[in-house]
Design an enzyme around this catalytic site. Structure first.
Site, PDB file in Angstrom:
ATOM      1  N   LYS A  86      10.944   3.255   2.667  1.00  0.00           N
ATOM      2  CA  LYS A  86      11.038   4.718   2.601  1.00  0.00           C
ATOM      3  C   LYS A  86      11.736   5.119   1.306  1.00  0.00           C
ATOM      4  O   LYS A  86      12.791   4.585   0.960  1.00  0.00           O
ATOM      5  CB  LYS A  86      11.819   5.270   3.807  1.00  0.00           C
ATOM      6  CG  LYS A  86      11.231   4.895   5.153  1.00  0.00           C
ATOM      7  CD  LYS A  86       9.818   5.409   5.350  1.00  0.00           C
ATOM      8  CE  LYS A  86       9.752   6.910   5.536  1.00  0.00           C
ATOM      9  NZ  LYS A  86      10.213   7.366   6.842  1.00  0.00           N
TER      10      LYS A  86
ATOM     11  N   GLU B 199       0.833  -1.201   0.000  1.00  0.00           N
ATOM     12  CA  GLU B 199       0.000   0.000   0.000  1.00  0.00           C
ATOM     13  C   GLU B 199       0.872   1.257   0.000  1.00  0.00           C
ATOM     14  O   GLU B 199       2.049   1.209   0.360  1.00  0.00           O
ATOM     15  CB  GLU B 199      -0.900   0.021   1.241  1.00  0.00           C
ATOM     16  CG  GLU B 199      -1.819  -1.185   1.353  1.00  0.00           C
ATOM     17  CD  GLU B 199      -2.404  -1.309   2.742  1.00  0.00           C
ATOM     18  OE1 GLU B 199      -3.426  -0.660   3.027  1.00  0.00           O
ATOM     19  OE2 GLU B 199      -1.824  -2.053   3.561  1.00  0.00           O
TER      20      GLU B 199
ATOM     21  N   ASP C  14       1.562  10.509   3.743  1.00  0.00           N
ATOM     22  CA  ASP C  14       2.321  11.400   4.625  1.00  0.00           C
ATOM     23  C   ASP C  14       1.344  12.308   5.359  1.00  0.00           C
ATOM     24  O   ASP C  14       1.047  13.415   4.928  1.00  0.00           O
ATOM     25  CB  ASP C  14       3.316  12.230   3.803  1.00  0.00           C
ATOM     26  CG  ASP C  14       4.366  12.882   4.694  1.00  0.00           C
ATOM     27  OD1 ASP C  14       4.444  12.519   5.883  1.00  0.00           O
ATOM     28  OD2 ASP C  14       5.112  13.746   4.192  1.00  0.00           O
TER      29      ASP C  14
ATOM     30  N   CYS D 285      22.788  27.597  34.549  1.00  0.00           N
ATOM     31  CA  CYS D 285      23.013  28.101  33.188  1.00  0.00           C
ATOM     32  C   CYS D 285      21.677  28.564  32.605  1.00  0.00           C
ATOM     33  O   CYS D 285      20.712  27.780  32.572  1.00  0.00           O
ATOM     34  CB  CYS D 285      23.617  27.000  32.326  1.00  0.00           C
ATOM     35  SG  CYS D 285      23.812  27.473  30.591  1.00  0.00           S
TER      36      CYS D 285
ATOM     37  N   LYS E  23       2.194   4.715   1.468  1.00  0.00           N
ATOM     38  CA  LYS E  23       2.385   5.278   2.814  1.00  0.00           C
ATOM     39  C   LYS E  23       2.056   6.773   2.759  1.00  0.00           C
ATOM     40  O   LYS E  23       2.865   7.581   2.323  1.00  0.00           O
ATOM     41  CB  LYS E  23       3.818   5.057   3.281  1.00  0.00           C
ATOM     42  CG  LYS E  23       4.048   5.408   4.741  1.00  0.00           C
ATOM     43  CD  LYS E  23       5.444   4.996   5.183  1.00  0.00           C
ATOM     44  CE  LYS E  23       5.668   5.315   6.651  1.00  0.00           C
ATOM     45  NZ  LYS E  23       5.603   6.755   6.934  1.00  0.00           N
TER      46      LYS E  23
ATOM     47  N   TYR F  95      -6.479   2.084   6.517  1.00  0.00           N
ATOM     48  CA  TYR F  95      -5.696   0.960   6.013  1.00  0.00           C
ATOM     49  C   TYR F  95      -5.565  -0.207   6.987  1.00  0.00           C
ATOM     50  O   TYR F  95      -4.860  -1.170   6.699  1.00  0.00           O
ATOM     51  CB  TYR F  95      -4.298   1.432   5.619  1.00  0.00           C
ATOM     52  CG  TYR F  95      -3.573   2.243   6.681  1.00  0.00           C
ATOM     53  CD1 TYR F  95      -3.169   1.683   7.883  1.00  0.00           C
ATOM     54  CD2 TYR F  95      -3.299   3.594   6.468  1.00  0.00           C
ATOM     55  CE1 TYR F  95      -2.518   2.416   8.850  1.00  0.00           C
ATOM     56  CE2 TYR F  95      -2.642   4.347   7.425  1.00  0.00           C
ATOM     57  CZ  TYR F  95      -2.258   3.751   8.617  1.00  0.00           C
ATOM     58  OH  TYR F  95      -1.613   4.484   9.574  1.00  0.00           O
TER      59      TYR F  95
ATOM     60  N   CYS G 287      31.009  26.359  28.103  1.00  0.00           N
ATOM     61  CA  CYS G 287      29.621  26.617  27.696  1.00  0.00           C
ATOM     62  C   CYS G 287      29.510  27.990  27.048  1.00  0.00           C
ATOM     63  O   CYS G 287      29.982  28.980  27.625  1.00  0.00           O
ATOM     64  CB  CYS G 287      28.697  26.529  28.904  1.00  0.00           C
ATOM     65  SG  CYS G 287      26.986  26.987  28.543  1.00  0.00           S
TER      66      CYS G 287
ATOM     67  N   CYS H 270      27.014  30.254  29.693  1.00  0.00           N
ATOM     68  CA  CYS H 270      27.421  30.654  31.055  1.00  0.00           C
ATOM     69  C   CYS H 270      28.924  30.620  31.271  1.00  0.00           C
ATOM     70  O   CYS H 270      29.411  31.095  32.305  1.00  0.00           O
ATOM     71  CB  CYS H 270      26.723  29.771  32.086  1.00  0.00           C
ATOM     72  SG  CYS H 270      27.320  28.052  32.088  1.00  0.00           S
TER      73      CYS H 270
ATOM     74  N   CYS I 137      27.148  20.895  29.757  1.00  0.00           N
ATOM     75  CA  CYS I 137      27.338  21.980  30.711  1.00  0.00           C
ATOM     76  C   CYS I 137      26.658  21.527  31.993  1.00  0.00           C
ATOM     77  O   CYS I 137      25.449  21.264  31.998  1.00  0.00           O
ATOM     78  CB  CYS I 137      26.687  23.275  30.208  1.00  0.00           C
ATOM     79  SG  CYS I 137      26.609  24.572  31.483  1.00  0.00           S
TER      80      CYS I 137
END
Length: 665
Positions: free
Chosen positions: A305, A108, A112, A422, A110, A217, A399, A402, A417
């Site tokens: 896919k 079948e 979207d 932060c 697929k 389906y 980081c 911070c 971090c």
């Protein structure tokens, strides 16, 4: 007489809607349809005692909800495993034929769109649920009712569940974006996002205007209606006036499947709706039961896919972001490029190791695609195009928000971090806490959290429950009104009654996802008991591993986190849950596997019954299995049980045992 005429008109209009929206073969003119419709409207107005929420006159929308209700699926909505080429399909075929040597497949398209489940009882439509996390979805009945191709009545008694995909046709998507462009609104990226956004509108009149449609389906409980194959189930759904996609094929061999995939691939761009692949299912329903499922996917179906579209663009820079757990994620800044229908200007690079392995450098020309047609990713740099302008990227040691030194934990690829104060971590943790899968504070989205943080109202998670103290200040903010502020504050107040598992997940403990949060809530029953648990106790729990246990104990050893829990407890958040009623029985504490076709109850009902009797129901047979209960046409699991010397029990003996347990209590 009036009631009889109302029922007659509804029947006529339901038939005409099916002919127009599903078959595209109207047997009456629009003028005749309108005459019947207006007659029904007038009669329902004159005789309100005969009004019916499933009448075709009630499809137009206008229902406005305050929030979506979460509902647990009676049967889990699994996702599908993926195949990306012919070799993957051959591997799937080999796995299937080990159990079902003469298997044939239904192939079948697929669609979207947005996965949906419809429930009918005694011929009447009663509920529509989104997939959600597969276990719990959202009730979107008020919006789904506005889709004209979905019948409000079917010719079957009992409970019927069908699943499919709600989508936005390409023509509707184009019209919607043209309208949004005229109004200066942000355009939808693709039809799938537009469909999902429409279904999640609290006001059903919005969904009604969006011209959505659906294909169905999967007839979930088809075998209860003496249906033996998937193709037969699709035909039955069509007879029920459900819209079933005619573009499908029954194939005896996997090479036929591939041939059909190639045919559809050529037609893909000419279809009036978006598809992102094909779905291959074993046709025989008994064979599906024998093949069974893993925790996440059925073994009797797979999704092929389509290859992701790849394009070339320039990588302008690499910047890092800080997540709620402190995880540092590098992101590629790209020269904007169109990929699979949307403009992409950024892509995740995941971690330092990935950048080094792919040898990605700033100013490289790179190949970009969307993984699964959704998430942009950098596939590879084009080494042949390199010149002297490229620069090697050096991962930061501190980081970017911070300035704290970054840490990389053993056996992990990511940097973190670990500064709990932060600002980036604070904002992300609040966004996560309020998100749909956590505390589901529907009107407190990402942008509002960031805005309130900048305004000084939100600096910690517990500040969310103090917002009511700033009600007038919020109303005075530009763009806010009394009604919207009160709606937000009510949603915050309502979230206090959310289940313990939502709170555990919302805390953002590293390695604790939605499933682990549910397991922890079910095991410990209270936040206090969870906080007091040590690593040894946690590792002993099924589905909780060593790393997760370490993360949980580390989280609750932090004084700031203990303080957060104390504040939330003071604000009245739910800190415990009721224990499941487990009946002591001869099955208590045993690991049990179900196989074959049961005739006296469904497999899901048998699983629920066993769990209520204290058993752990597993999907696979191993040396640790205590018992295999088998029905008709039991296959490889029963064979494996016999080879391992695992105790087995047929369905009749199982039912006698169950009845014996009930009599004892």
């Amino acid at each position: 007489m009036s009631q009889q005429r109302i029922l007659e008109l509804r029947s006529i209009l339901d038939r005409l809607a099916y002919e127009y929206y599903v078959l595209d073969q109207p047997s009456m003119s629009d003028q005749e349809y309108d005459r019947y419709y207006q007659e029904l409207v007038a009669l329902e107005y004159e005789f309100p005692q005969y009004r019916d929420p499933n009448s075709i006159t009630q499809r137009v929308g206008g229902v406005v909800l305050d929030a979506f209700t979460k509902v647990e699926h009676k049967r889990t909505m699994l996702s599908l495993g993926n195949a990306f080429n012919l070799e993957d399909l051959h591997a799937f075929d080999e796995r299937v034929r080990e159990v079902v040597p003469n298997a044939r497949y239904v192939v079948e398209l697929k669609i979207d769109g947005l996965a949906m489940s419809l429930i009918y009882r005694d011929g009447r439509f009663v509920q529509a649920l989104t997939r959600g996390d597969g276990v719990v979805g959202e009730d979107v009945t008020h919006n789904v009712k506005t889709i004209p191709s979905i019948p409000m009545h079917i010719p079957l008694q009992g409970e019927v569940e069908v699943r499919g995909e709600v989508y936005m046709p390409n023509a509707s998507f184009q019209m919607l974006n043209e309208e949004r462009e005229k109004n200066g609104e942000e355009l939808f990226a693709n039809p799938r996002n537009a469909a999902a956004g429409s279904i999640r509108q609290l006001d059903s009149s919005v969904a009604a205007k969006r011209k959505l449609d659906a294909f169905w389906y999967y007839f979930v409980n088809a075998q209860e209606y003496d249906i033996h194959s998937h193709e037969e189930a699709l035909q039955k759904m069509s007879e029920m006036h459900l819209r079933v996609n005619p573009l499908r094929k029954v194939c005896e061999r996997i090479d036929e499947v591939w041939q059909f995939i190639e045919e559809i691939t050529e037609q893909r761009n000419d279809l009036p709706y978006a598809i992102d692949g094909m779905v291959i299912k074993v046709d025989d329903l008994d064979a599906q039961n024998r093949l069974g499922s893993t925790v996440k996917v059925p073994r009797w179906a797979i999704a092929y896919k389509f290859p992701a579209e790849e394009v070339i663009t320039k990588l302008l820079d690499i910047v890092v972001t800080v997540g709620r757990t402190g995880r540092i994620t590098p992101n590629a800044v790209l020269e904007p490029v169109r990929v699979a229908g949307t403009t992409v200007s950024a892509a995740q690079l995941h971690n330092e190791d990935m950048i080094k392995e792919k040898d990605i450098r700033i100013h490289d020309d790179v190949v970009v695609r969307k993984a699964g047609d959704i998430i942009p990713e950098v596939v590879r740099p084009l080494l042949e195009r390199r010149n002297d302008t490229q620069a090697v990227y050096h991962f930061p040691t501190h980081c970017p928000i911070c300035g704290s030194e970054l840490v990389r934990f053993p056996e992990e690829a990511a940097h973190y971090c670990i500064n709990q104060d932060c600002p980036a971590r604070v904002v992300e943790s609040m966004i996560h806490f309020a998100s749909r899968d956590a505390m589901d504070i529907d009107t407190l989205g990402d942008k509002k959290v960031e805005f309130f943080h900048k305004q000084g109202f939100l600096n910690t998670i517990e500040d969310i429950y103090c917002l009511k103290e700033h009600r007038q200040e919020l109303i005075d903010l530009e763009g806010f009104k009394e009604k919207s502020v009160d709606k937000l504050l009510d949603a915050i107040e309502d979230s206090k009654q959310n289940p313990l598992e939502d709170l555990i997940y919302g805390l953002g403990i590293r390695q604790v996802g939605k499933k682990a949060a549910k397991v922890l809530a079910k095991h410990f029953l209270s936040m206090d008991a969870l906080m007091a648990a040590n690593e040894e106790e946690l590792v002993a729990i099924k589905d909780i591993g060593q790393i997760t246990a370490e993360c949980i104990t580390a989280f609750f050893h932090e004084p700031k986190n203990m303080e957060l829990i104390a504040h939330l407890k003071g604000y009245g958040l739910r800190m415990d849950t009721e224990a499941e009623q487990i009946q002591e029985s001869s099955f208590s504490g045993k690991t049990i596997v179900l196989t074959g076709t049961l005739t006296q109850m469904t497999r899901n009902d048998a699983k629920a019954l066993l769990e209520s009797l204290g058993a752990n129901v597993s999907g696979s047979v191993s040396k640790k299995t205590d018992l295999v209960i088998y029905g008709e046409a039991a296959g490889s699991k029963l064979t494996k049980a016999n080879s391992l010397g695992v105790m087995t029990m047929d369905e009749d003996t199982f039912m006698k045992e169950v009845n014996g347990n009930e009599q004892e209590t």
